[in-house]
Motif scaffolding. Structure first.
Motif, PDB file in Angstrom:
ATOM      1  N   SER A 183       1.705 -18.485  -2.713  1.00 33.16           N
ATOM      2  CA  SER A 183       1.183 -17.738  -1.564  1.00 33.16           C
ATOM      3  C   SER A 183       2.342 -17.109  -0.824  1.00 33.16           C
ATOM      4  CB  SER A 183       0.418 -18.678  -0.629  1.00 33.16           C
ATOM      5  OG  SER A 183      -0.026 -17.990   0.501  1.00 33.16           O
ATOM      6  N   VAL A 184       2.216 -15.817  -0.502  1.00 38.05           N
ATOM      7  CA  VAL A 184       3.260 -15.159   0.278  1.00 38.05           C
ATOM      8  C   VAL A 184       3.269 -15.752   1.671  1.00 38.05           C
ATOM      9  CG1 VAL A 184       3.349 -12.993  -0.962  1.00 38.05           C
ATOM     10  CG2 VAL A 184       1.615 -13.300   0.754  1.00 38.05           C
ATOM     11  N   ARG A 204      19.358 -10.815  -9.011  1.00 38.41           N
ATOM     12  CA  ARG A 204      19.864 -12.172  -8.763  1.00 38.41           C
ATOM     13  C   ARG A 204      19.324 -13.148  -9.805  1.00 38.41           C
ATOM     14  NH1 ARG A 204      17.545 -10.718  -4.039  1.00 38.41           N
ATOM     15  NH2 ARG A 204      16.077 -12.462  -4.166  1.00 38.41           N
ATOM     16  N   GLU A 205      20.077 -14.205 -10.078  1.00 36.47           N
ATOM     17  CA  GLU A 205      19.613 -15.225 -11.020  1.00 36.47           C
ATOM     18  C   GLU A 205      18.633 -16.179 -10.365  1.00 36.47           C
ATOM     19  OE1 GLU A 205      22.464 -17.409 -13.194  1.00 36.47           O
ATOM     20  OE2 GLU A 205      23.391 -15.653 -14.126  1.00 36.47           O
ATOM     21  N   HIS A 206      18.767 -16.381  -9.052  1.00 34.57           N
ATOM     22  CA  HIS A 206      17.898 -17.298  -8.313  1.00 34.57           C
ATOM     23  C   HIS A 206      17.210 -16.552  -7.179  1.00 34.57           C
ATOM     24  CE1 HIS A 206      20.567 -20.129 -10.411  1.00 34.57           C
ATOM     25  NE2 HIS A 206      19.598 -21.028 -10.271  1.00 34.57           N
ATOM     26  N   ILE A 207      15.980 -16.927  -6.906  1.00 33.58           N
ATOM     27  CA  ILE A 207      15.249 -16.365  -5.774  1.00 33.58           C
ATOM     28  C   ILE A 207      14.713 -17.500  -4.919  1.00 33.58           C
ATOM     29  CG2 ILE A 207      14.620 -14.200  -6.904  1.00 33.58           C
ATOM     30  CD1 ILE A 207      11.910 -15.376  -7.528  1.00 33.58           C
ATOM     31  N   ASP A 208      14.438 -17.177  -3.668  1.00 34.54           N
ATOM     32  CA  ASP A 208      13.941 -18.183  -2.725  1.00 34.54           C
ATOM     33  C   ASP A 208      12.415 -18.131  -2.689  1.00 34.54           C
ATOM     34  OD1 ASP A 208      14.701 -20.119  -0.469  1.00 34.54           O
ATOM     35  OD2 ASP A 208      13.266 -18.779   0.515  1.00 34.54           O
ATOM     36  N   ILE A 209      11.789 -19.232  -3.073  1.00 37.44           N
ATOM     37  CA  ILE A 209      10.332 -19.327  -3.062  1.00 37.44           C
ATOM     38  C   ILE A 209       9.936 -20.493  -2.162  1.00 37.44           C
ATOM     39  CG2 ILE A 209       8.238 -19.698  -4.429  1.00 37.44           C
ATOM     40  CD1 ILE A 209       9.543 -17.075  -5.078  1.00 37.44           C
ATOM     41  N   GLY A 210       9.317 -20.175  -1.033  1.00 35.62           N
ATOM     42  CA  GLY A 210       8.878 -21.237  -0.124  1.00 35.62           C
ATOM     43  C   GLY A 210      10.018 -22.092   0.376  1.00 35.62           C
ATOM     44  N   ASN A 221       0.986  -5.390 -14.541  1.00 36.78           N
ATOM     45  CA  ASN A 221       0.322  -5.803 -13.307  1.00 36.78           C
ATOM     46  C   ASN A 221       0.757  -7.209 -12.892  1.00 36.78           C
ATOM     47  OD1 ASN A 221      -1.053  -3.422 -13.055  1.00 36.78           O
ATOM     48  ND2 ASN A 221      -3.065  -4.368 -12.866  1.00 36.78           N
ATOM     49  N   ARG A 222       0.880  -8.119 -13.873  1.00 38.67           N
ATOM     50  CA  ARG A 222       1.333  -9.473 -13.557  1.00 38.67           C
ATOM     51  C   ARG A 222       2.749  -9.445 -12.998  1.00 38.67           C
ATOM     52  NH1 ARG A 222       1.762 -12.721 -18.175  1.00 38.67           N
ATOM     53  NH2 ARG A 222       0.351 -11.572 -19.533  1.00 38.67           N
ATOM     54  N   LEU A 223       3.590  -8.556 -13.553  1.00 31.47           N
ATOM     55  CA  LEU A 223       4.968  -8.450 -13.084  1.00 31.47           C
ATOM     56  C   LEU A 223       5.019  -7.944 -11.646  1.00 31.47           C
ATOM     57  CD1 LEU A 223       7.814  -8.877 -14.307  1.00 31.47           C
ATOM     58  CD2 LEU A 223       7.894  -6.414 -14.676  1.00 31.47           C
ATOM     59  N   MET A 224       4.178  -6.944 -11.333  1.00 30.29           N
ATOM     60  CA  MET A 224       4.099  -6.440  -9.958  1.00 30.29           C
ATOM     61  C   MET A 224       3.674  -7.555  -9.001  1.00 30.29           C
ATOM     62  SD  MET A 224       4.740  -3.086  -9.532  1.00 30.29           S
ATOM     63  CE  MET A 224       3.671  -2.480  -8.227  1.00 30.29           C
ATOM     64  N   LEU A 225       2.669  -8.331  -9.433  1.00 29.00           N
ATOM     65  CA  LEU A 225       2.210  -9.441  -8.598  1.00 29.00           C
ATOM     66  C   LEU A 225       3.323 -10.467  -8.412  1.00 29.00           C
ATOM     67  CD1 LEU A 225      -1.388  -9.920 -10.009  1.00 29.00           C
ATOM     68  CD2 LEU A 225      -0.816  -9.263  -7.675  1.00 29.00           C
ATOM     69  N   ALA A 226       4.064 -10.756  -9.487  1.00 31.21           N
ATOM     70  CA  ALA A 226       5.168 -11.718  -9.390  1.00 31.21           C
ATOM     71  C   ALA A 226       6.191 -11.256  -8.363  1.00 31.21           C
ATOM     72  CB  ALA A 226       5.832 -11.891 -10.750  1.00 31.21           C
ATOM     73  N   LYS A 227       6.446  -9.955  -8.307  1.00 33.14           N
ATOM     74  CA  LYS A 227       7.438  -9.439  -7.362  1.00 33.14           C
ATOM     75  C   LYS A 227       6.943  -9.547  -5.916  1.00 33.14           C
ATOM     76  CE  LYS A 227      10.300  -5.465  -6.143  1.00 33.14           C
ATOM     77  NZ  LYS A 227      11.578  -6.214  -6.156  1.00 33.14           N
ATOM     78  N   ILE A 228       5.730  -9.037  -5.666  1.00 30.14           N
ATOM     79  CA  ILE A 228       5.294  -9.024  -4.266  1.00 30.14           C
ATOM     80  C   ILE A 228       4.999 -10.433  -3.758  1.00 30.14           C
ATOM     81  CG2 ILE A 228       4.330  -6.699  -4.489  1.00 30.14           C
ATOM     82  CD1 ILE A 228       1.550  -8.014  -4.212  1.00 30.14           C
ATOM     83  N   LEU A 229       4.613 -11.341  -4.680  1.00 36.74           N
ATOM     84  CA  LEU A 229       4.291 -12.695  -4.244  1.00 36.74           C
ATOM     85  C   LEU A 229       5.533 -13.571  -4.127  1.00 36.74           C
ATOM     86  CD1 LEU A 229       1.072 -13.177  -6.372  1.00 36.74           C
ATOM     87  CD2 LEU A 229       1.217 -12.684  -3.938  1.00 36.74           C
ATOM     88  N   SER A 230       6.687 -13.011  -4.456  1.00 37.13           N
ATOM     89  CA  SER A 230       7.941 -13.741  -4.255  1.00 37.13           C
ATOM     90  C   SER A 230       8.566 -13.397  -2.907  1.00 37.13           C
ATOM     91  CB  SER A 230       8.928 -13.397  -5.371  1.00 37.13           C
ATOM     92  OG  SER A 230       9.378 -12.056  -5.253  1.00 37.13           O
ATOM     93  N   GLN A 231       7.968 -12.450  -2.191  1.00 33.98           N
ATOM     94  CA  GLN A 231       8.544 -11.970  -0.938  1.00 33.98           C
ATOM     95  C   GLN A 231       7.770 -12.531   0.256  1.00 33.98           C
ATOM     96  OE1 GLN A 231       8.024  -7.784  -1.498  1.00 33.98           O
ATOM     97  NE2 GLN A 231       9.661  -7.601  -3.000  1.00 33.98           N
TER      98      GLN A 231
END
Length: 616
Positions: free
Chosen positions: A302-303, A403-409, A442-452
């Motif tokens: 969840s964003v 980046r190799e790592h991203i911040d999720i939650g 579409n899944r890739l787009m969702l992965a991007k916006i839901l990581s922000q």
């Protein structure tokens, strides 16, 4: 005799098995939904049936004389031909002659046209000219328009018309509803229900599929299972089958673990061990390694946003108007969007849905009226046209920004591990985006916006090309999402399951807002229509002066009974219209009787009003 027989069909891409010994039969009158996850090989299966690719092994038998039409998932974009010519191509050589005749006639080359006219007479092909014109009208297509100038939804209509003009025995449709508005989807649904040939359909639109098919082909991990039932029964049976498979695998894994303990018991056990049992253990190990496990579900994060800083009012729209090229898209519209609301936007292609979003986001300015925006908006925006996708970029770089790592939650996560939750392998994560299918993009787009982190989520047609399982998981995430959601979609089931109110853009600038999802909107719209009819109905008022011409006793009695007749007729009309607003009702045999009854009641109502006016 079946129209098509698949006998042990196998196909692999880059050592990945797509179809693994698939066998089945397709009969006349079958209306089949081909269901499976993105990447399971649904479109590949369609292309084998259409004859555009060949299997590595097995036999495909097609009954002699069977005509097959195929609508591919992605319609052509750079075609500069007129719509008449494209649809006519579906008729083969006769279509090409008719296209040449039309061009010569329009350009004034009458002598050359006369030569072709003689040929058309000899071939008795005038009937096909009328057929082309009829199907263009059926899809409301301008024969002189150029395909490349049309939107995705209109291009899809053109290619549908081209497929149907052939009067095929077997019609193959790969995601036919993508970018279509709800009105066009309902029209296509009715058309396919009335189609007398055999239909094989790939679609993510659950309402659309449920209203058409009588059989389901389930493609799962290279194997094809046939469910001889409608879509709703298939969902129940599939769940039962998966549950049984999980129990079977659990028993197998427990047995394997026990055998592994046994063989490691020590020297004494080794001296006395049963060689047959050892061979059985080796077989079990091999089976475990080769088991193609069902892919895990997409874990959509969840964003999130700084909810404490978000003002209660997200947007305040006051009496805005907007025109483009003399066409009114928005007329005197007002609404408020509060924190946490989930709003669906529906309307026909070209009614201004995406334009309305751009006005909200300050990308366009209204001609008049005002839009007040929260200063604490953190936006995540899913774009239906994928304009933000650089096709040469690696998938992992697109999502992570390199980046190799991203911040999720609040937790650091490796980008490849994150993309695995969206069903991308490590190899796919490092591949360029141009290698991906529509559903994977579409899944890739969702992965991007839901990581922000975001407190405002805008999704413009997010369901296109997604498989049903991903859709259901996305629904769950959106229901749990605490921020504000604005969703443009033509997926009726998706809207019903997610949104709390629906904004309907009817065209000519008319916009109305209704509580609830799509089905709730239909009920409220019908209530509004009934209320308007009641308000416009003539009312009996006491006369201050006696009429100069008195009514007879019979006329007085007739006038006295008319209000009751009108009220009963309007109630019955409303009930029938409510039934007809449900697409599933058209599957029932009584739907035709209902349409006939509705026409009679409307004629009666008009007669009652005329009589009332006359007697008054």
């Amino acid at each position: 005799m079946p129209l098509i027989t698949l006998d042990n069909i196998s196909l692999s891409f880059s050592d990945k098995p797509i179809l693994n010994g698939v066998s089945s039969t397709i009969h006349k009158g079958d209306k089949i939904a081909l269901i499976g996850r993105n990447g399971e090989g649904k479109s590949t299966f369609m292309r084998i049936l259409a004859g555009t690719i060949s299997a590595d092994d097995g036999k495909l038998k097609i009954k002699k004389g069977t005509k097959i039409s195929y609508l591919e998932q992605t319609p052509p974009e750079d075609n500069e031909k007129k719509l008449f010519d494209i649809v006519a191509e579906g008729l083969g050589d006769i279509g090409l002659i008719l296209s040449d005749y039309q061009q010569l006639t329009h350009s004034g080359e009458l002598e050359a046209a006369a030569d072709l006219q003689t040929k058309i007479d000899e071939l008795d092909a005038w009937q096909y000219l009328h057929k082309i014109e009829a199907i263009l009208n059926r899809f409301t297509l301008n024969p002189e328009a150029i395909l490349s100038t049309l939107s995705g939804g209109w291009r899809r209509r053109v290619m549908l018309a081209r497929a149907l003009i052939q009067a095929p025995d077997v019609l193959l449709l790969d995601e036919p509803t993508n970018h279509m508005d709800i009105t066009a989807i309902l029209d296509l649904e009715r058309m396919l229900r009335e189609f007398h040939g055999t239909l094989i359909l790939i679609s993510h639109d659950r309402s659309f599929v449920a209203g058409i098919v009588n059989k389901v082909f389930d493609l799962d991990r290279g194997h094809l299972s046939v469910f001889d039932c409608g879509y709703k029964d298939y969902v129940k049976r599939k769940d039962e089958r998966l549950h049984a498979e999980e129990l079977s695998n659990a028993r197998f894994d427990k047995k394997l673990a026990q055998e592994e303990v046994w063989i490691r018991q020590g020297i004494k056990a080794r001296r006395t061990r049963n060689e047959g049992r050892v061979r059985a253990l080796e077989d079990m190990r091999s089976s475990f390694v080769n088991r193609r496990k069902k892919q895990g579900g997409v874990k959509i994060h969840s964003v999130e946003g700084d909810e404490k800083r978000v003002s209660k009012l997200v947007f305040e729209v006051k009496k805005i108007n907007y025109q483009i090229a003399g066409l009114t898209l928005i007329k005197d519209f007002s609404m408020m969007v509060l924190k946490g609301e989930k709003i669906g936007i529906i309307g026909g292609n070209g009614t201004g849905k995406s334009t309305f979003i751009k006005l909200l986001l300050d990308e366009l300015q209204p001609d008049s009226g005002t839009i007040r925006r929260s200063k604490t908006i953190k936006l995540a925006y899913f774009d239906q046209m994928r304009e933000n996708l650089d096709l040469n970029m690696k998938a992992m770089d697109f999502v992570s920004g390199g980046r190799e790592h991203i911040d999720i939650g609040g937790k650091s996560k490796h980008i490849i591990g994150y993309l695995r939750q969206f069903l991308f392998t490590g190899k796919q994560a490092m591949a360029p985006i141009r290698m991906f299918s529509g559903g994977e993009k579409n899944r890739l787009m969702l992965a991007k916006i839901l990581s922000q982190p975001a407190n405002l989520l805008i999704l413009d047609e997010p369901t296109n090309d997604l498989d049903v399982e991903t859709l259901e998981l996305l629904e769950e995430m959106l229901v749990d999402y605490t921020g504000t959601l604005i969703l443009i979609s033509h997926d009726r089931t998706f809207l019903n399951n997610v949104v709390g109110s629906t904004v309907v853009m009817d065209g000519d600038g008319t916009i109305n807002q209704y509580a609830g999802g799509y089905d709730d909107y239909l009920i409220q719209r019908q209530d509004d229509l009934n209320e308007k009819k009641t308000k416009t109905a003539p009312k009996i008022k006491p006369k201050s002066k006696p009429d100069s011409k008195k009514l007879s006793y019979k006329q007085q009695q007739e006038l006295k009974k008319l209000p009751n007749k009108i009220e009963k007729t309007e109630i019955e009309i409303g009930e029938i219209q409510l039934q007809l607003s449900n697409p599933e009702f058209f599957q029932q045999p009584e739907s035709q009787d209902a349409l006939i009854r509705l026409a009679r009641l409307e004629a009666d109502l008009e007669r009652y009003y005329e009589k009332w006016s006359e007697l008054e």
